[in-house]
Write a protein that holds these residues in place. Structure first.
Motif, mmCIF file in Angstrom:
data_model
loop_
_atom_site.group_PDB
_atom_site.id
_atom_site.type_symbol
_atom_site.label_atom_id
_atom_site.label_comp_id
_atom_site.label_asym_id
_atom_site.label_seq_id
_atom_site.Cartn_x
_atom_site.Cartn_y
_atom_site.Cartn_z
ATOM 1 N N VAL B 87 0.841 -1.199 0.000
ATOM 2 C CA VAL B 87 0.000 0.000 0.000
ATOM 3 C C VAL B 87 0.876 1.249 0.000
ATOM 4 C CG1 VAL B 87 -2.014 -1.033 1.071
ATOM 5 C CG2 VAL B 87 -0.211 -0.144 2.511
ATOM 6 N N TYR B 88 0.400 2.283 -0.660
ATOM 7 C CA TYR B 88 1.170 3.531 -0.691
ATOM 8 C C TYR B 88 0.245 4.687 -1.026
ATOM 9 C CZ TYR B 88 0.860 2.748 -5.710
ATOM 10 O OH TYR B 88 0.382 2.547 -6.969
ATOM 11 N N ASP B 89 0.719 5.883 -0.748
ATOM 12 C CA ASP B 89 -0.059 7.079 -1.033
ATOM 13 C C ASP B 89 0.482 7.717 -2.309
ATOM 14 O OD1 ASP B 89 -1.377 9.498 -1.075
ATOM 15 O OD2 ASP B 89 -1.431 9.622 1.113
ATOM 16 N N PRO B 90 -0.272 7.655 -3.409
ATOM 17 C CA PRO B 90 0.249 8.093 -4.704
ATOM 18 C C PRO B 90 0.459 9.610 -4.800
ATOM 19 C CG PRO B 90 -2.072 7.560 -4.876
ATOM 20 C CD PRO B 90 -1.653 7.177 -3.500
ATOM 21 N N PHE B 91 0.052 10.348 -3.775
ATOM 22 C CA PHE B 91 0.183 11.806 -3.860
ATOM 23 C C PHE B 91 1.595 12.295 -3.551
ATOM 24 C CE2 PHE B 91 -4.424 11.763 -3.531
ATOM 25 C CZ PHE B 91 -4.753 12.805 -4.389
ATOM 26 N N PHE B 92 2.424 11.414 -2.959
ATOM 27 C CA PHE B 92 3.673 11.932 -2.408
ATOM 28 C C PHE B 92 4.921 11.206 -2.909
ATOM 29 C CE2 PHE B 92 0.267 12.771 0.653
ATOM 30 C CZ PHE B 92 0.364 14.149 0.726
ATOM 31 N N GLU B 96 8.794 12.637 1.101
ATOM 32 C CA GLU B 96 7.604 13.254 1.705
ATOM 33 C C GLU B 96 6.862 12.256 2.585
ATOM 34 O OE1 GLU B 96 6.085 16.681 -1.446
ATOM 35 O OE2 GLU B 96 5.729 14.593 -1.938
ATOM 36 N N LYS B 99 8.678 11.753 5.802
ATOM 37 C CA LYS B 99 8.548 12.918 6.697
ATOM 38 C C LYS B 99 7.170 12.946 7.341
ATOM 39 C CE LYS B 99 11.861 16.272 5.251
ATOM 40 N NZ LYS B 99 12.097 17.670 4.954
ATOM 41 N N ILE B 100 6.157 12.670 6.515
ATOM 42 C CA ILE B 100 4.791 12.642 7.041
ATOM 43 C C ILE B 100 4.686 11.562 8.117
ATOM 44 C CG2 ILE B 100 2.406 12.029 6.456
ATOM 45 C CD1 ILE B 100 2.938 13.366 3.700
#
Ligand SMILES: Nc1ncnc2c1ncn2[C@@H]1O[C@H](COP(=O)(O)OP(=O)(O)OP(=O)(O)O)[C@@H](O)[C@H]1O
Ligand SMILES: [Mg+2]
Lengths: 251, 305
Positions: B87-92, B96, B99-100
């Motif tokens: 799973v991953y967040d495609p926005f970053f 980033e 850091k988040i």
């Protein structure tokens, strides 16, 4: 505190990185509504004595944009994270449930404010529409977008699929918005519909905001303030309860 | 020894299917622990309950002494989890994201450690790439990095090496070993049993939601007395009658004999010489975790029947 701020900034970045869709597009569509209604109705209706229809319409449309975008922000963020699975990073973190709630809602407020302000500034190019009581107007924008941000969080958590979220939007948010007096004053409705309108919390948001905008409204702004605050409290409690119980988030 | 993870009488059912039944397990601080089992055994479910991603129907779970429900903030602060799903967040971008992730744990200035993790996981050159632009193996390494940003005392890795190439698997384990030496408790699941055998001091085996073995790796492998196998290529290809009792199989020109101890090799060679059979090739196979695993699972199947 840092955890909360991080999630809040992440949520801001999330919509800011696609600001064309999330801020500019809603401004354009609101403006289209305004121009169309202006051409059709401007000459024919005067709702409050001395208040042109357009002037009545502008605060309604601004608030509608605020409502829709505040809802869209938290709900789409949650459902996207759920479907792509990256919500685990929030669920694994030591962020408190209240911090998660506040971060999502605050980001919704910021987006609501930005879009609302954007729409308002653009209308100023075409129409003369000064804010009569800015503090009241701001108060209702903040409370209204907080309420819709909380509702968006609830809808996002409840939905398993995008269709369900769309249904929530089409069968709850949209009707409540259109029946809240965005385009007309509820006093122009038959008695039965007037009573019904008064059961619609969105009515108080719009009417209260209109008071801040025009200095006149259908009902006392204090009543609107009370109703909107109460609704916000109820929705917030429900949203925090859902986060805490892990409803549909922790299997 | 301080318990890092305590699991008491944990049960978790999805409708009629019980993913976990009455699991009791204590993992001590500083251990390198393997959680093994076939697909659907309940490993991920157990990890999810420890991490608070799933809620147990009953039972008690603690991480570093903190109850995962009542003291969820402390328990999550002490835990780093690498999820099995990519799973991953495609926005970053990678940086980033890290850091988040640090921010979620209240760490605002984490650049030095983030750089070190990126270096150790061979991700430094991808630090500013968007998550979408990474290959599957790289995404998995980012998941590992995310679990480490807050230097948790307990690290759980759910199949961290699935889809990671050989070289990086070595680098990854070297890094995790280092963390273990520095005092971090490591718990991993893997279907590569030789990984568990070389890395882990203790092993638990789950099957159909039940704990069917829990022991040190050495004990488990050591208990496999019938695991020593002598493989022979013979000319002529016959096993003398005196040795038939030891024979496990004899096919494709290879005879396999079971031996209990190494002195037996002498007897076998003598018997061959007496029968005028020439030994062309000889190979001693010792039991490994894989044998133990197969043995446990098949025995357990018999018990069920
Ligand atoms: N959310 C869920 N709803 C219903 N059943 C589930 C759910 N999650 C897991 N299960 C079931 O619980 C059992 C255990 O699953 P789990 O993911 O823990 O297995 P696992 O040991 O991690 O397997 P693998 O090696 O394939 O990762 C399986 O039979 C699975 O189908
Ligand atoms: Mg699994």
């Amino acid at each position: 505190m840092t955890g909360f701020l991080t999630l809040f900034f992440k949520e801001l970045l999330r919509f800011w990185k696609v600001s064309f869709q999330t801020v500019v597009a809603p401004m354009v569509s609101t403006l289209l509504y305004l121009l169309i209604f202006y051409h059709i109705l401007e000459e024919r209706i005067e709702i409050y004595p001395g208040v042109a229809y357009t002037l009545f319409l502008i605060p309604g449309l601004v608030m509608m944009a605020v409502i829709q975008n505040a809802f869209a922000n938290s709900s789409s963020s949650v459902i996207q994270s759920k479907i792509s699975g990256n919500i685990v990073f929030i669920l694994l973190s030591p962020l408190s449930y209240r911090a998660i709630f506040c971060a999502y809602v605050l980001a919704s407020i910021v987006r609501g404010l930005l879009v609302g302000l954007g729409v308002y500034l653009v209308t100023l190019i075409f129409f003369e529409a000064p804010l009569q009581l800015p503090i009241w107007a701001l108060l209702f924008v903040i409370l209204g977008s907080a309420m819709l941000g909380a509702l968006g969080l609830i809808a996002g958590i409840w939905s398993d699929k995008f269709d369900q979220l769309a249904a929530f939007q089409n069968f709850i948010i949209l009707p409540l918005t259109f029946l809240s007096g965005v385009f007309y004053t509820v006093h122009s409705l038959p008695m039965g519909w007037q009573y019904l309108s008064h059961l619609n919390p969105f009515f108080y948001m719009i009417d209260g905001f209109r008071y801040g905008f025009l200095g006149v409204s259908d009902i006392s702004p204090y009543i609107s303030l009370l109703v909107v605050t109460l609704c916000l409290a109820v929705l917030s409690t429900l949203a925090i309860y859902m986060l805490k119980s892990g409803y549909k988030l922790r299997t | 020894m301080l318990p890092a993870i305590e699991v008491q009488q944990v049960r978790k059912c999805y409708g009629a299917l019980c993913a976990l039944t009455d699991i009791d397990l204590t993992i001590y601080s500083g251990e390198f622990f393997a959680l093994l089992g076939p697909n659907g055994a309940g490993k991920t479910t157990l990890i999810s309950i420890i991490a608070g991603l799933a809620l147990a129907d009953s039972g008690l779970v603690k991480v570093m002494g903190f109850d995962v429900i009542r003291q969820y903030q402390q328990s999550r602060r002490n835990l780093g989890v690498v999820p099995q799903e990519l799973v991953y967040d495609p926005f970053f971008s990678v940086r980033e994201i890290l850091k988040i992730q640090s921010g979620y744990y209240g760490i605002s200035d984490n650049d030095a450690w983030i750089d070190e993790i990126l270096e150790r996981l061979d991700l430094a050159s991808k630090a500013d790439a968007n998550m979408r632009a990474l290959s599957g193996g790289m995404k998995r390494r980012v998941l590992v990095a995310q679990a480490l940003v807050h230097k948790p005392p307990v690290i759980i890795l759910d199949e961290p090496t699935a889809g990671v190439d050989v070289e990086l698997r070595q680098t990854l384990w070297a890094f995790i070993r280092q963390l273990n030496r520095d005092g971090h408790t490591i718990i991993l699941t893997t279907h590569y049993l030789e990984e568990a055998e070389t890395l882990c001091n203790r092993v638990a085996v789950l099957k159909a939601g039940k704990l069917i073995a829990l022991d040190t790796t050495n004990n488990l492998v050591g208990k496999m007395t019938d695991g020593n196998v002598l493989r022979l290529k013979l000319d002529p290809d016959v096993v003398p009658p005196g040795l038939q009792a030891l024979q496990i199989s004899h096919a494709h020109g290879v005879a396999e004999l079971r031996i209990e101890n190494f002195e037996q090799v002498e007897t076998i060679i003598a018997a061959m010489r007496a029968a005028r059979i020439h030994i062309v090739e000889m190979q001693l196979q010792q039991p490994d975790l894989e044998d133990v695993f197969v043995h446990l699972l098949s025995n357990h199947r018999k018990d069920d029947a």
